[in-house]
Structures are given as structure tokens and as C-alpha cells.
Design a protein around this motif. Sequence first.
Motif, PDB file in Angstrom:
ATOM      1  N   GLY A  27       2.336   7.066   4.185  1.00 39.50           N
ATOM      2  CA  GLY A  27       3.172   6.579   5.295  1.00 39.50           C
ATOM      3  C   GLY A  27       3.970   5.340   4.902  1.00 39.50           C
ATOM      4  O   GLY A  27       3.829   4.798   3.802  1.00 39.50           O
ATOM      5  N   TRP A  28       4.830   4.892   5.829  1.00 38.65           N
ATOM      6  CA  TRP A  28       5.746   3.782   5.567  1.00 38.65           C
ATOM      7  C   TRP A  28       4.998   2.486   5.248  1.00 38.65           C
ATOM      8  O   TRP A  28       5.338   1.773   4.306  1.00 38.65           O
ATOM      9  N   GLY A  29       3.957   2.196   6.011  1.00 37.35           N
ATOM     10  CA  GLY A  29       3.205   0.958   5.783  1.00 37.35           C
ATOM     11  C   GLY A  29       2.548   0.954   4.406  1.00 37.35           C
ATOM     12  O   GLY A  29       2.593  -0.048   3.669  1.00 37.35           O
ATOM     13  N   ALA A  30       1.968   2.080   4.026  1.00 40.78           N
ATOM     14  CA  ALA A  30       1.307   2.166   2.718  1.00 40.78           C
ATOM     15  C   ALA A  30       2.335   2.110   1.590  1.00 40.78           C
ATOM     16  O   ALA A  30       2.061   1.544   0.522  1.00 40.78           O
ATOM     17  N   LEU A  31       3.506   2.688   1.811  1.00 41.87           N
ATOM     18  CA  LEU A  31       4.557   2.624   0.787  1.00 41.87           C
ATOM     19  C   LEU A  31       4.982   1.173   0.551  1.00 41.87           C
ATOM     20  O   LEU A  31       5.158   0.735  -0.597  1.00 41.87           O
ATOM     21  N   LYS A  32       5.141   0.414   1.631  1.00 42.01           N
ATOM     22  CA  LYS A  32       5.539  -0.992   1.495  1.00 42.01           C
ATOM     23  C   LYS A  32       4.469  -1.762   0.701  1.00 42.01           C
ATOM     24  O   LYS A  32       4.794  -2.586  -0.162  1.00 42.01           O
TER      25      LYS A  32
END
Lengths: 101, 571
Positions: free
Chosen positions: B215-220
Motif C-alpha cells: 500500500g501507499w503508506g508502506a511504499l513511502k
Amino acid sequence: MAMTPPQSAPEPAATGGERPKESEAPPIWFFVGALLLLYGVIILGAGIYQFWHPPHTVLARDHASFWGGVGLAIFGGGFTWGFWPRKKHHSDNAKGAGAGK
Amino acid sequence: MATLPLLASGLVRLAPVDMAIIVIYFAAVLGLGFYLKSRTESSEDFFLAGRSMGAWIAGLSFLAANLGALELMGWAASAYEYGILAVHWYWIGAIPAMVFLALVMMPFYYISRTHSVPGYLKLRFGESTRALSAFSFAAMTVLMSGVNMFAMAAVMQVVLGWNLHFSIWVSSITVAVYVALGGLTSAILNEVLQFFLIWCGALVIPILGLMETGGWGALKARIVNNIAHGSTYLHAWTTLGHFSSNPMGIQWTGIVFGLGFVISFGYWTTDFLVVQRVLASKDVRSAKLAPIIGAFFKMAIPLIVILPGLIGLGVLATGAHPIHLVSQALAKPGQHTYNDVLPLLLVRYAPPGLLGLGVTALIAGFMSGMAGNVSAFATVWTYDIYRPLMNKNASDKHYLQMGRWSTIIGVLVSIGTAYLVMHAASIMDYVQALFSFFVAPLFGTVVLGMLWKRITNAGAFWGLLCGTVSSIGMWFWVKANPHALAIIAMSAHAKPMAQDMYQALWSWLICVIITVAITFVTQPRAEKDLTGLVYGCTELPDEGHYPWVQRPAFWGVAAIVILVWLNWVFR
């Protein structure tokens, strides 16, 4: 005040009127739908094959080709059905030319 | 995490199903060209698609013509290199200008019945300004077309191992055939088809990329872990306070004034490549709605372009076979560059079938960009160079034939320019340099001419000439002396992308100042000659009676509201 075009070219309706050419526009939405439907069927077939022959890609176990093929077939099929030329000849010309909103 | 042995070599073999998808695509675009040949009977059909397109087709084509190498490979590379800052080229660097084109400028282009932007300049400022802009635009289109050709050939080389020359010739011959046969109608309808294929094919990467990273948070979190100063790659505005505090080496003034005002407004409102699509609209309301429809899709394109670049930052440098991309200038033989990020991710995620669709999406993007440039070149060459300067009184059939031949010749010249691009450090640097040469000063000339009736013919000509020459001069100055960049961008920390922004800003200012200065010492045209060309001398056409929710102005405001919200969320 009427518009005075600065060129000698004839100015039909600069006020939102439609032109005769529009009725001749090809049904591009149908064409798009048919191509996506064809792609969907092909990729769905590849996805089914990959259940027994998994590809060497990341997340291969999620069967991306299968689900991608299903999505494309539904999307393309919807367009093909909705813009089928014989079924919606009159409105197709308008929508096919992108008469939009 | 699983990794791909294939990525080590950077090459992959397409399965028969992938080849079938690519072959079907080529058959479809060529078939559409042959089908439309019989409908192309006059020069108006060939160059302006008979002015018969509705808002949706014109809007999607307007956007697809811009979806060449610029959008797909180039901006994914830039997102990998600069982080989320690259999103500015889709939001502040596009949306306000597209809405301005729709609501303010489009009525003038449309009611003047012009066939091109140089054609508008002829009506407003006379033959000399038209000739200057026509020659500079013709040069820009063939150079930009070369960008597209090189980009596609590079993708084919990385993904498939195809020879660069083979890819360039196959793609360009295909484009030449379908544009020469069906003219702008064929280009536009193929662009609509390509628009859908680009989205369907390119969505594979963000969907599977986010699934892999969690997800987006983990990618960041991955980006912060993988890269030194990784957090600076994840903010669109908060790092723009100083040139040295962000990966792009640019300050907020360059983004807001250089990109958001000069380059963006110049490109979206005066680059005939995109304006030509809207001029093909069937009526004024469609012409105003088309850029706004394009604006909504433009805001969403970072999903398939910027997000993959960020996913590349998050996943490529990890695992058993990490890949570190470098700039083309620093790449050693066999080493992958920033421009390879999108194809590498495609190979990583897309299984047979979807890989063919993804490669087809890239080919479609590049071909739509090529076709857009070639069809615009044919129009400007035939209407703004050949007819006024070489053969004024030929028949309509003759100009139609000239349009077909200039399409083919334009493609051949573009092939030559494709080889120039191979020496650019980054595709985007090359593209932005071209925009700052030709588009930025042209915007000054057009917008002054459209909004201020006092501007004179001499003022416009000399302003445009000085703006263009000064922009090219600044570029050569920095090439000869890299320290000049600090003077142009007003900071020792500025990087090449900042140079383009400030170069564009200065050239626009020079154009405007000289235009206004000469205007005040020369004689203006009579007001009656400016009817239909300038605000204050023109009664704007009625769009018809529609509810407010169906009016272009409503949707233009909605696009701006969403733009502000997106910038706030990703600040």
C-alpha cells in the motif's frame, strides 16, 4: 452583434450549432470496445493457462492475467454492447462522434 | 521478496500471446487509417477532421496527443530521479492552463475560423509573425517527434532486445501510413483508441506495485529506508523553500511562475499539437468542454506514470538482485538508466498476456505522440509555410496531396532527430529545453495579442523573435559555461530542470517587455480589423441554453477545486 470572421472562409454557425459532417463520424466507441473485448478474451485465455503454468513474475500467485482479462472483457463487452451500430444507429452517430455531455 | 532473473539482463522474450496482442494493435491502427481514407476528401477533412468532433473525442485526443514519451517513460524516469515533485507537471503545470484555454482562449481560436495557431497570428499580427512562429513550430514538432521515436526504440531495446533502428523505422512507417491516409481524423480516432490502451496496459504496474509493497503508506516507508534523504522525495511543496532542499534543485518560484505560468500556459494554450485537436470540435461548446474533459484525466495520469516511478524507488533497489538506476550521462555499458524504470517494472510484474498489453500501451503512447506531432507539422507546413510562401493559388486537392506528402517527409526528418536524443542526459531535460525555446515566448505573443488590442504587428514580431533567440542563447550560454546556470536560476544550487523553468520565464519576460515597448512607438491596427480576434472587439459566441451543471465554466471550476485539494493532500 453578429460575428464578422476576419477570413473569407465561410463561417457556418459559431454559436454551438452542429454541422452535417457529424452524422458521418465513425463509431469509434464501438471500435474501442470490440478491441478491448478481443484483448480481454485473449488475456483471459492466457490467465487460465497460467493456473497450470505459473509465470516467473512477482505476485504470480495472484493470477494477474486472469483477473485483468476478466476486467477487460467486461469493460470492452460493455462498450461493444452499448455502442453496437445496428442496435443504436441514431444515437451512435452522436455518441460515436463524442457528443459527450 | 521474489525477484526476476530476467531483470539481470534487462531482456525478456515475448510469449506468442504477447506478440498476438501487439500484432492486433498494429492491424487495428492501420485498418482504421485505411477505413478513414475514403472519408478524407478535402483539405479541411485532412487538416481539421472536417471540424466534426464532439467534446469527448476531442478531449481524449487532446490528452492522448500529449501522452507520448513525455508522459510515460520520461515522467516515470523523472519520478524515480526527483520523487513526487514530478507531479507538478500534471497538476499546477497543466490544469490551470487547460481551464484557461477552455474558458478564455478557445472561443477566439474557434470563431476566427483559423486552422492553426500560426494562422491566428497571421490574422492578428500579419504574415511575418505567422512565418516566424510557423518555422519555429515546424522545427519543434520534428524534434519532439524524434523524442517519441527514440523513447519507443529504447523501450523495445530494454524489454525485447529489439534493434533501435528496427523499432524506429517500424513505428514511424506505421504512423506515416495511418496519418497520411486519414489525416487528422485518423490521428484523432487512433489517439482515442490509444488512450484506452494506455490506461488498460499501464494500470498493471501501480496495482501490482502497491500490492507488493503493501500500500501507499508502506511504499513511502520503503522509499525513506532505501534512499538518503528519502523523505524529500515524498513532498510536493514543503521541500521547495530552497534550491538545495529537494532532489530537483529548484525553488517554488520556478515551479509556480516558470512551470505553472509560462511553460504550462505556453504549451497548453499555444502549442498547436494539442490545440489542433480542440479546433476539430464541431461547435464552440464542445471546443470549450474538450480541454476540461482532458483536465480531469490529466489529474489522474500520475497514477500510471508518477506512481510507477515511486514504486521503482521502493522495490528495484531491494531483494536478491538489486538494481540501481543512474542518469544516461553516468551509465556504463549494460547499466540501466532512469529511463528504464517503467519497462523494468513491466517486466517485473506483468505475466504473458498483460505484458503484451503493457508493451502495446507503451507503443500506443509513443505512436500517439508521434502522430500528434506529425499531423500538426503537416498542417503548419501546408497552410502556414507552403501555401503563403510558395504556392498561393493551388487547388484544394493539391493542398490535400501536399498534406499527405508533408506527413511522410515530416516522419523522415523526425527519424533523423531521433538520433540526437540519444545524447541527452535525460529525455525530460531535452523536452523541457525545447519548450523553453519555442513555447514560452510564443505564449507571450499570443496572450498579449488576444487580450490587448493595442499590441501592434511590429511589437509582436520583434518580441517573439527576441524571446526565442534569448532562450536559445541562454541554453548555449550554460552549455559553454555551466556556471551561467547560477545566474539564470539565481542560485548556485540550481540543477538542469531549474534551468529550463527560469530560462522559460526570462524568455517570456523578454518577449513581453519588447513587445510592449515597441507597441508604444508603433501604430496600432484599427479596431474594426480586430473583430473576432481580441477581447474588447469581439462579442463572444453563445454556447446555447444548458443547465449550469452542463456548462464548461462549472466543470472548469470543479477541476480547479480538485487540483487545490490534491496539492494540499500531497504537500
